[in-house]
Enzyme design. Structure first.
Site, short mmCIF file in Angstrom:
data_model
loop_
_atom_site.label_atom_id
_atom_site.label_comp_id
_atom_site.label_asym_id
_atom_site.label_seq_id
_atom_site.Cartn_x
_atom_site.Cartn_y
_atom_site.Cartn_z
N GLY A 47 0.87 -1.21 -0.05
CA GLY A 47 -0.20 0.16 0.03
C GLY A 47 0.75 1.01 0.02
O GLY A 47 0.28 2.27 -0.38
N ASP A 106 -5.21 1.22 10.93
CA ASP A 106 -6.69 0.93 10.97
C ASP A 106 -6.67 0.61 12.58
O ASP A 106 -6.58 1.44 13.61
CB ASP A 106 -6.88 -0.30 10.21
CG ASP A 106 -8.22 -0.50 10.08
OD1 ASP A 106 -9.17 0.17 10.87
OD2 ASP A 106 -8.76 -1.62 9.65
N LYS A 134 -7.53 5.85 10.84
CA LYS A 134 -8.96 5.98 11.28
C LYS A 134 -9.08 5.85 12.79
O LYS A 134 -8.97 4.55 13.42
CB LYS A 134 -9.48 4.25 10.63
CG LYS A 134 -9.46 4.17 9.12
CD LYS A 134 -10.08 2.95 9.01
CE LYS A 134 -10.23 2.76 7.31
NZ LYS A 134 -10.68 1.48 6.93
N PHE A 156 -14.07 1.85 4.60
CA PHE A 156 -13.06 1.21 4.01
C PHE A 156 -12.80 2.09 2.79
O PHE A 156 -13.58 2.87 2.20
CB PHE A 156 -13.43 -0.22 3.43
CG PHE A 156 -12.44 -1.00 2.81
CD1 PHE A 156 -11.68 -1.91 3.63
CD2 PHE A 156 -12.28 -1.03 1.47
CE1 PHE A 156 -10.51 -2.40 3.25
CE2 PHE A 156 -10.95 -1.61 1.00
CZ PHE A 156 -10.26 -2.38 1.90
N ARG A 169 -5.62 0.30 -6.75
CA ARG A 169 -4.43 1.04 -6.32
C ARG A 169 -3.82 2.19 -6.93
O ARG A 169 -3.30 3.14 -6.73
CB ARG A 169 -3.21 0.16 -6.23
CG ARG A 169 -3.36 -1.24 -5.22
CD ARG A 169 -2.10 -1.92 -4.88
NE ARG A 169 -2.19 -3.37 -4.13
CZ ARG A 169 -2.24 -3.34 -2.79
NH1 ARG A 169 -2.14 -2.16 -2.26
NH2 ARG A 169 -2.30 -4.46 -2.21
P1 IMP Z 1 -4.02 -2.33 10.94
O1 IMP Z 1 -3.14 -3.56 11.17
O2 IMP Z 1 -5.45 -2.74 11.37
O3 IMP Z 1 -3.65 -1.25 11.63
O4 IMP Z 1 -4.59 -2.38 9.51
C1 IMP Z 1 -3.53 -1.79 8.58
C2 IMP Z 1 -3.36 -2.36 7.28
O5 IMP Z 1 -4.61 -2.92 6.83
C3 IMP Z 1 -3.06 -1.42 6.15
O6 IMP Z 1 -1.55 -1.49 6.08
C4 IMP Z 1 -3.73 -1.84 4.98
O7 IMP Z 1 -3.07 -2.52 4.40
C5 IMP Z 1 -4.79 -2.52 5.60
N1 IMP Z 1 -6.18 -1.74 5.71
C6 IMP Z 1 -6.84 -0.90 6.56
N2 IMP Z 1 -7.88 -0.20 6.43
C7 IMP Z 1 -7.85 -0.32 5.06
C8 IMP Z 1 -8.72 0.47 4.13
O8 IMP Z 1 -9.79 0.98 4.29
N3 IMP Z 1 -8.41 0.24 2.82
C9 IMP Z 1 -7.52 -0.71 2.61
N4 IMP Z 1 -6.79 -1.35 3.20
C10 IMP Z 1 -6.81 -0.86 4.41
MG MG Z 2 -0.97 -1.82 4.28
#
Ligand code: IMP
Ligand code: MG
Length: 179
Positions: A47, A106, A134, A156, A169
């Protein structure tokens, strides 16, 4: 403006110009903070690639770039609690000033896991820049998270490097899932 990504409809949340202006602001801060230093920018694949390309091209100090990959999402809309190190860092970060670049935080699981892993390798310093955050989804406080491009709702999003089912992307703005 709406767009279809795979099987879902998204609407424009942050346009390309607004993203560019915010990335410029973050770049200005980093140029001041790391003037006279030789930071190592570590991108979290996949990403990060658009954000990272735009940000590092504005860096005025000598700097290096490397990548790591941790999978927490497996192509769907919700996070799994399973984290997997898909690609280890290819460089020694001992004594380095590390700037970790992430597309979005997230729950904070990914960053918490990565920061703990990187800290064991004894960098001189480590901060995180995330393009998006978020706050409503956050489960971990991340003291290293110094720069956030935009705080967004717990919905999302795709575009500017972020995917839904590996698609979207390439969009130059950030698009939010339509209810
Ligand atoms: P976390 O570990 O829950 O903080 O999630 C982080 C990872 O989840 C990020 O590096 C993204 O790859 C993916 N992610 C979280 N939210 C989104 C979203 O809204 N769209 C796309 N990818 C997301
Ligand atoms: Mg990511």
């Amino acid at each position: 403006m709406t767009t279809l990504v795979a099987d879902l409809k998204f609407e424009l949340l942050i346009d390309a110009e607004t993203i560019k202006n915010r990335v410029d602001e973050i770049a200005t801060h980093l140029n001041t903070e790391y003037a006279g230093k030789n930071p190592l920018f570590v991108g979290v694949l996949n990403g990060c690639f658009v954000f990272m390309a735009d940000l590092v091209r504005q860096m005025q100090m000598p700097c290096e770039v490397s990548f790591t990959k941790v999978a927490s999402y497996h192509g769907g809309l919700t996070t799994t609690w399973q984290l997997r190190n898909d690609l280890d860092l290819a460089v020694n970060i001992e004594g380095r000033d590390v700037v970790l670049l992430e597309d979005i935080t997230d729950t904070g699981n990914t960053l918490t896991y990565l920061i703990a892993d990187l800290k064991q390798r004894k960098p001189a310093s480590i901060i995180v820049c995330a393009l998006l955050s978020k706050p409503a989804a956050q489960l971990h406080h991340i003291p290293e998270l110094k720069y956030v491009g935009f705080e967004i709702e717990n919905k999302f999003v795709v575009g500017y490097g972020l995917d839904y089912k590996e698609m979207g992307r390439n969009l130059n703005g950030i698009y939010q899932l339509l209810d």
